[in-house]
Write a protein that holds these residues in place. Sequence first.
Motif, short mmCIF file in Angstrom:
data_model
loop_
_atom_site.label_atom_id
_atom_site.label_comp_id
_atom_site.label_asym_id
_atom_site.label_seq_id
_atom_site.Cartn_x
_atom_site.Cartn_y
_atom_site.Cartn_z
N GLY A 23 0.83 -1.20 0.00
CA GLY A 23 0.00 0.00 0.00
C GLY A 23 0.85 1.24 0.00
O GLY A 23 2.07 1.19 -0.15
N GLU A 24 0.20 2.36 0.17
CA GLU A 24 0.88 3.64 0.18
C GLU A 24 0.40 4.42 1.38
O GLU A 24 -0.79 4.43 1.69
N VAL A 25 1.32 5.09 2.06
CA VAL A 25 0.98 5.88 3.23
C VAL A 25 0.61 7.28 2.77
O VAL A 25 1.35 7.93 2.03
N ILE A 26 -0.55 7.76 3.21
CA ILE A 26 -0.98 9.11 2.88
C ILE A 26 -1.17 9.85 4.19
O ILE A 26 -1.87 9.37 5.10
N LYS A 27 -0.52 10.99 4.30
CA LYS A 27 -0.62 11.78 5.53
C LYS A 27 -2.03 12.34 5.67
O LYS A 27 -2.82 12.36 4.73
N GLU A 28 -2.33 12.84 6.88
CA GLU A 28 -3.66 13.37 7.14
C GLU A 28 -3.97 14.60 6.30
O GLU A 28 -5.12 14.87 6.00
N ASP A 29 -2.94 15.35 5.91
CA ASP A 29 -3.21 16.55 5.11
C ASP A 29 -3.37 16.21 3.63
O ASP A 29 -3.57 17.09 2.80
N GLY A 30 -3.29 14.92 3.25
CA GLY A 30 -3.54 14.51 1.88
C GLY A 30 -2.30 14.37 1.02
O GLY A 30 -2.39 13.96 -0.12
N THR A 31 -1.12 14.74 1.55
CA THR A 31 0.10 14.60 0.74
C THR A 31 0.68 13.22 0.95
O THR A 31 0.63 12.68 2.06
N PRO A 32 1.22 12.63 -0.11
CA PRO A 32 1.81 11.30 0.06
C PRO A 32 3.11 11.38 0.86
O PRO A 32 3.83 12.37 0.82
N ALA A 33 3.38 10.32 1.57
CA ALA A 33 4.62 10.23 2.36
C ALA A 33 5.79 10.04 1.39
O ALA A 33 5.61 9.62 0.25
N PRO A 34 7.01 10.38 1.84
CA PRO A 34 8.17 10.17 0.96
C PRO A 34 8.29 8.70 0.57
O PRO A 34 8.06 7.81 1.36
N ARG A 35 8.65 8.48 -0.68
CA ARG A 35 8.78 7.13 -1.22
C ARG A 35 10.08 6.50 -0.72
O ARG A 35 11.08 7.18 -0.53
N PRO A 36 10.10 5.20 -0.53
CA PRO A 36 11.33 4.54 -0.10
C PRO A 36 12.47 4.69 -1.11
O PRO A 36 13.62 4.65 -0.75
N GLU A 37 12.13 4.84 -2.40
CA GLU A 37 13.18 5.01 -3.40
C GLU A 37 13.98 6.28 -3.15
O GLU A 37 15.14 6.38 -3.51
N ASP A 38 13.33 7.28 -2.55
CA ASP A 38 14.02 8.54 -2.28
C ASP A 38 15.00 8.40 -1.12
O ASP A 38 15.94 9.18 -1.00
N GLU A 39 14.79 7.41 -0.27
CA GLU A 39 15.63 7.26 0.92
C GLU A 39 16.88 6.45 0.65
O GLU A 39 17.76 6.37 1.47
N GLY A 40 17.00 5.81 -0.49
CA GLY A 40 18.18 5.00 -0.81
C GLY A 40 17.82 3.55 -0.97
O GLY A 40 16.66 3.16 -0.86
N PRO A 41 18.81 2.72 -1.22
CA PRO A 41 18.53 1.28 -1.46
C PRO A 41 18.04 0.58 -0.20
O PRO A 41 18.45 0.92 0.91
N ARG A 42 17.16 -0.37 -0.42
CA ARG A 42 16.62 -1.16 0.69
C ARG A 42 16.93 -2.61 0.45
O ARG A 42 17.07 -3.05 -0.69
N PRO A 43 17.02 -3.40 1.48
CA PRO A 43 17.27 -4.83 1.27
C PRO A 43 16.04 -5.48 0.62
O PRO A 43 14.93 -5.02 0.79
N PRO A 44 16.25 -6.55 -0.13
CA PRO A 44 15.12 -7.22 -0.77
C PRO A 44 14.22 -7.90 0.25
O PRO A 44 14.65 -8.30 1.32
#
Length: 193
Positions: free
Chosen positions: A169-190
């Motif tokens: 799913g996708e996290v949406i803040k209470e003000d309606g803006t989407p939360a930062p995407r994990p791709e923006d935070e750097g690589p993640r383990p599989p």
Amino acid sequence: MTTAQSPRPVPKRSRARTLVPLAVAVWLVLEIWLLTVVAEAAGGFLVLLLLVGAVVLGAVVMKSAGRRAFRNLTETLQRQQNPGAAAPEEATGSTGNGFLMLGGLLIMLPGLITDVLGLLLLLPPVRTTLGRYAERSLERRMRAAGPGTLGDAFQQARMRQPDGKVVQGEVIKEDGTPAPRPEDEGPRPPLTP
């Protein structure tokens, strides 16, 4: 209303966790003492030559055992690809490459006690006896573990979690803006299954 949690009992320290550090300390003291005794009797230069020679001998043993293990692996893979090919006599039995490598490693470690243990592992009857003992011990432990596979253990660990399901799913803040995407935070383990 809060309830007080009872303190968890402290697990008893295993015998191995107590004895292994003590055994390592005793082994180090014995190695140093034996090296000083030999250095006083034969001279420091001879001890240095013994240590350097042991490193060279251990490296040669490990290299030859590694080559033999790699050759056995390639022969096994070739036999699996060509099932009609006859197996060479040398590859049908246990060759004890693991114990040869362990012997080489023990010879490479500085010290005379480890050199003697490593040289003992170079003897085929010693390797055969230790191999049989290790095989029987492993079989006994596998029978005691009961039926099941490693995959079953992972499945059981996952089932102990509250739900065990993953919902995308996708996290949406209470003000309606989407939360930062994990791709923006750097690589993640599989993700694992």
